[in-house]
Scaffold this motif. Structure first.
Motif, PDB file in Angstrom:
ATOM      1  N   LEU B  92       0.848  -1.193   0.000  1.00 26.77           N
ATOM      2  CA  LEU B  92       0.000   0.000   0.000  1.00 26.77           C
ATOM      3  C   LEU B  92       0.879   1.238   0.000  1.00 26.77           C
ATOM      4  O   LEU B  92       1.032   1.914  -1.005  1.00 26.77           O
ATOM      5  CB  LEU B  92      -0.881   0.009   1.248  1.00 26.77           C
ATOM      6  CG  LEU B  92      -2.128  -0.842   1.220  1.00 26.77           C
ATOM      7  CD1 LEU B  92      -2.774  -0.815   2.576  1.00 26.77           C
ATOM      8  CD2 LEU B  92      -3.088  -0.311   0.187  1.00 26.77           C
ATOM      9  N   ASP B  93       1.414   1.512   1.178  1.00 19.59           N
ATOM     10  CA  ASP B  93       2.366   2.606   1.299  1.00 19.59           C
ATOM     11  C   ASP B  93       3.722   1.936   1.380  1.00 19.59           C
ATOM     12  O   ASP B  93       4.146   1.519   2.440  1.00 19.59           O
ATOM     13  CB  ASP B  93       2.041   3.401   2.562  1.00 19.59           C
ATOM     14  CG  ASP B  93       3.085   4.435   2.850  1.00 19.59           C
ATOM     15  OD1 ASP B  93       4.067   4.488   2.103  1.00 19.59           O
ATOM     16  OD2 ASP B  93       2.931   5.170   3.817  1.00 19.59           O
ATOM     17  N   TYR B  94       4.364   1.823   0.227  1.00 20.10           N
ATOM     18  CA  TYR B  94       5.517   0.921   0.171  1.00 20.10           C
ATOM     19  C   TYR B  94       6.746   1.468   0.886  1.00 20.10           C
ATOM     20  O   TYR B  94       7.769   0.816   0.922  1.00 20.10           O
ATOM     21  CB  TYR B  94       5.853   0.542  -1.282  1.00 20.10           C
ATOM     22  CG  TYR B  94       5.737   1.667  -2.270  1.00 20.10           C
ATOM     23  CD1 TYR B  94       6.695   2.639  -2.350  1.00 20.10           C
ATOM     24  CD2 TYR B  94       4.644   1.748  -3.120  1.00 20.10           C
ATOM     25  CE1 TYR B  94       6.578   3.670  -3.237  1.00 20.10           C
ATOM     26  CE2 TYR B  94       4.523   2.778  -4.033  1.00 20.10           C
ATOM     27  CZ  TYR B  94       5.494   3.744  -4.082  1.00 20.10           C
ATOM     28  OH  TYR B  94       5.372   4.767  -4.959  1.00 20.10           O
ATOM     29  N   LEU B  95       6.661   2.681   1.447  1.00 18.98           N
ATOM     30  CA  LEU B  95       7.767   3.141   2.280  1.00 18.98           C
ATOM     31  C   LEU B  95       7.593   2.662   3.718  1.00 18.98           C
ATOM     32  O   LEU B  95       8.551   2.614   4.469  1.00 18.98           O
ATOM     33  CB  LEU B  95       7.851   4.670   2.270  1.00 18.98           C
ATOM     34  CG  LEU B  95       8.317   5.316   0.971  1.00 18.98           C
ATOM     35  CD1 LEU B  95       8.221   6.806   1.086  1.00 18.98           C
ATOM     36  CD2 LEU B  95       9.728   4.916   0.643  1.00 18.98           C
ATOM     37  N   SER B 359      -3.059   8.973   2.614  1.00 18.45           N
ATOM     38  CA  SER B 359      -2.560   9.752   1.475  1.00 18.45           C
ATOM     39  C   SER B 359      -3.696  10.271   0.616  1.00 18.45           C
ATOM     40  O   SER B 359      -3.705  11.431   0.205  1.00 18.45           O
ATOM     41  CB  SER B 359      -1.668   8.886   0.589  1.00 18.45           C
ATOM     42  OG  SER B 359      -0.529   8.487   1.255  1.00 18.45           O
ATOM     43  N   LEU B 360      -4.665   9.422   0.331  1.00 22.53           N
ATOM     44  CA  LEU B 360      -5.756   9.818  -0.566  1.00 22.53           C
ATOM     45  C   LEU B 360      -6.576  10.934   0.064  1.00 22.53           C
ATOM     46  O   LEU B 360      -6.890  11.937  -0.586  1.00 22.53           O
ATOM     47  CB  LEU B 360      -6.640   8.606  -0.864  1.00 22.53           C
ATOM     48  CG  LEU B 360      -7.921   8.916  -1.631  1.00 22.53           C
ATOM     49  CD1 LEU B 360      -7.601   9.376  -3.030  1.00 22.53           C
ATOM     50  CD2 LEU B 360      -8.825   7.714  -1.687  1.00 22.53           C
ATOM     51  N   LEU B 389       1.712   6.757  -4.024  1.00 13.01           N
ATOM     52  CA  LEU B 389       0.620   6.418  -4.928  1.00 13.01           C
ATOM     53  C   LEU B 389       0.127   4.991  -4.738  1.00 13.01           C
ATOM     54  O   LEU B 389      -1.002   4.687  -5.062  1.00 13.01           O
ATOM     55  CB  LEU B 389       1.049   6.657  -6.375  1.00 13.01           C
ATOM     56  CG  LEU B 389       0.708   8.023  -6.942  1.00 13.01           C
ATOM     57  CD1 LEU B 389      -0.789   8.145  -7.082  1.00 13.01           C
ATOM     58  CD2 LEU B 389       1.212   9.174  -6.128  1.00 13.01           C
ATOM     59  N   GLY B 390       0.973   4.147  -4.198  1.00 11.67           N
ATOM     60  CA  GLY B 390       0.513   2.786  -3.918  1.00 11.67           C
ATOM     61  C   GLY B 390      -0.664   2.796  -2.967  1.00 11.67           C
ATOM     62  O   GLY B 390      -1.537   1.938  -3.027  1.00 11.67           O
ATOM     63  N   GLU B 391      -0.683   3.784  -2.094  1.00 12.21           N
ATOM     64  CA  GLU B 391      -1.741   3.873  -1.108  1.00 12.21           C
ATOM     65  C   GLU B 391      -2.927   4.666  -1.660  1.00 12.21           C
ATOM     66  O   GLU B 391      -4.082   4.352  -1.356  1.00 12.21           O
ATOM     67  CB  GLU B 391      -1.189   4.564   0.130  1.00 12.21           C
ATOM     68  CG  GLU B 391      -2.087   4.505   1.317  1.00 12.21           C
ATOM     69  CD  GLU B 391      -1.409   5.108   2.522  1.00 12.21           C
ATOM     70  OE1 GLU B 391      -1.182   4.387   3.482  1.00 12.21           O
ATOM     71  OE2 GLU B 391      -1.094   6.303   2.500  1.00 12.21           O
TER      72      GLU B 391
END
Lengths: 187, 394
Positions: B92-95, B359-360, B389-391
């Motif tokens: 999702l949030d890949y960090l 994030s969105l 953006l993954g999230e």
């Protein structure tokens, strides 16, 4: 004074630049192909299958129970169960996988298959330089490419492998004790 | 003479950006230029697209377009078992895979009624705060990169981030896609020497923060580009459901670690930094200050981590069937309130699976912050929102 902050920042950059000549901790880049950092023991890349004895067909620990196939999040494992049985490590007749394919272009190295396997048959490899120019056949790994001896597992994850061996030996001892006890009781 | 924040024109103070935009968007003022920023523009942090209508350099309208990285995460999660969704949450949030894992595990624990052993709770706090450190450090690096400081701050931030990722790698086997938390605990115990290594890292982290501060604080360009730019008023932030550092930069004291006290956060002493102006500079400062607080939490947690089991004895890896019901679990992820909503119908996979991505939701006020500003400011404002953006697209 206008520009003071910028000058201070530049001084910090300069300290890092000149510091890199004397302080190893400021020079963090490893020049990869020539210089390789050791991989931690927990490293995981793609799964492989373990076989015990000399023969990679007969010694395969996998019994084709298909749990990993069902649990695999991206569904990259494909197993075809055999129709006949062969004895496993405890001498009990078991099925074996006729076909065991892993599509490593789909695999996301999550290790779920390793965790759910009740037979300690699938483990994670640490080899990572795997590029190929064949994007279909080259990335669909068959059983013969996937199977590795237990010694290889010991060489990449020594602590974990020792624990697994101990657990398997215990299981085997229990399995051997059971029929003996049963026979003794019958007598 | 120092360049003061007050000397920078603050359009938002006289009239709201929307009014300003409407005033000058009348047809007699000339044509508007429609420009598509993104989806593959380095400043958009991934595949995000902004359709901006410009009058000269000024932004009159901004329409965010997303969905380029949509991977059908929620639908997939409804088709696979509870366990098999954990590696997907990493992405999702890949960090910040550790905090994503935690939010999901927390929700399933609520649903299935699992307890978490003491040691696992400590490990979770430690990994989550390390995640916060590396997320905030790299965010500041990216923000400065967006402003044109190409390289130096980002490389300094990444140097520290690498050390944290090394810790994650020796713990979980992967640097970013950790897949570490399990329902009722964590997957593996800390390897030998891990706590000592983490303590050494945490001990050295303030040195990096000081260095970062000397590098950036008082930098006139940074001040000029961030102070008074992209102001998010307090009321709007609350009404739009903004969470995380962005909300706190607008002066709202709301940190889920304090409000919910999930996990064992109630035991640690830490302060919640608050901003005043809600501009990009405050959002930047929020991250710097939060890193200092995280270092404090880490020092406490690493000092008092107890021994014991790392996973609930009742927890089963496979075939989890929570009884029918629903649960919402949320945590303070580095980007804001990350929540998971699950409905179980008693089977092995969730009936409904929904992610509340910070994030969105933080992106929804992007237009309000950007109106009336220049294109170059849009890039900086987007950078300060901290999106992955993954999230956003899931």
């Amino acid at each position: 004074m206008l520009g003071e902050g910028i000058v201070k920042g530049m001084a910090e950059t300069a300290r890092n630049f000149f510091g890199s000549f004397v302080d190893r901790s400021r020079l963090t880049t490893a020049q990869f192909p020539e210089e390789r950092l050791p991989q931690p023991e927990a490293t995981r890349v793609f799964p492989f299958l373990i076989y015990d004895t000399e023969d990679r067909e007969k010694g395969l620990r996998c019994v084709a129970c298909k749990i990993c196939e069902a649990e695999c999040p991206p569904k990259c494992i494909y197993i075809e169960k055999s129709t006949d049985k062969k004895p496993d490590y405890a001498g009990k007749p078991q099925f074996y996988p006729q076909v065991f394919d892993i599509d490593v272009s789909v695999c996301m190295s999550c290790q779920i298959c390793v965790e759910v396997c009740p037979f300690e048959a699938i483990k994670m490899d640490t080899a990572f330089e795997l590029s190929t120019d064949d994007r279909f056949g080259g990335l669909l790994w068959q059983k013969d490419r996937l199977s590795r001896p237990n010694e290889y597992y010991h060489s990449i994850h020594p602590t974990e492998a020792a624990e697994v061996d101990r657990a398997l030996a215990e299981k085997k001892a229990k399995a051997e004790a059971k029929p003996a006890a049963g026979a003794a009781a019958a007598r | 003479m120092m360049l003061e924040a007050a000397s920078i024109e603050r359009t938002t103070e006289e009239r709201t950006p929307v009014e300003a935009a409407e005033l000058s968007a009348s047809p007699e003022n000339g044509q508007l230029l429609e420009l598509s920023m993104g989806p593959h523009h380095p400043s958009t942090h991934g595949v995000f697209r902004m359709n901006v209508q410009l009058e000269g350099e000024r932004v009159m309208r901004l329409k965010p377009v997303f969905g380029y990285l949509h991977r059908n995460h929620e639908q997939i999660a409804e088709k696979v078992s509870y366990l098999a969704s954990i590696p997907y949450t990493d992405r999702l949030d890949y960090l910040c895979s550790m905090t994503n894992n935690w939010a999901y595990a927390l929700t399933v624990e609520k649903l299935a009624g699992l307890a978490v052993p003491e040691r696992a709770e400590y490990i979770r706090v430690i990994t989550a705060e390390l995640t916060r450190l590396q997320n905030h450090a790299s965010l500041i690096g990216f923000l400065l990169q967006d402003m044109g400081a190409s390289g130096t701050p980002l490389m300094y931030a990444f140097r520290e981030r690498e050390k944290i990722l090394d810790l994650f790698e020796s713990l979980s086997g992967a640097r970013m896609m950790c897949n570490y938390m399990r329902f009722g605990g964590v997957r593996v115990d800390l390897p030998p020497q891990w706590v000592e290594r983490a303590q050494a890292l945490v001990g050295g982290f303030p040195r990096f923060l000081d260095e970062f501060e000397r590098l950036l604080m008082g930098n006139e360009i940074l001040m000029g580009r961030t102070q008074g730019v992209g102001v998010l008023p307090r009321e709007l932030a609350i009404n739009a459901g903004i969470t995380g550092p962005m909300l706190r930069a607008s002066g709202v004291n709301y940190d889920i670690r304090k409000v919910d006290g999930y996990g064992i956060y109630g035991r640690f002493k830490f302060r919640v930094p608050l901003g005043e102006h809600g501009d990009v500079y405050d959002r930047y400062m929020m991250r710097v200050l939060e890193m200092r607080e995280s270092v404090g939490i880490l020092k406490q947690a690493l000092g008092e981590i107890p021994g014991g089991p790392i996973i609930d004895a009742k927890a089963r890896l496979r075939g989890l069937r929570p009884k029918a019901g629903e649960a919402y679990g949320r945590i303070e992820s580095p980007k804001g309130e990350l929540g998971f909503f699950l409905i179980s119908d008693g089977s092995t996979n969730p009936y409904r699976y929904r992610v509340r991505p910070p994030s969105l939701i933080n992106l929804t006020v992007l237009e309000d912050m950007c109106l009336g500003r220049n294109v170059a400011d849009v890039v900086v404002i987007l950078g300060s929102v901290d999106i992955v953006l993954g999230e956003v697209d899931r």
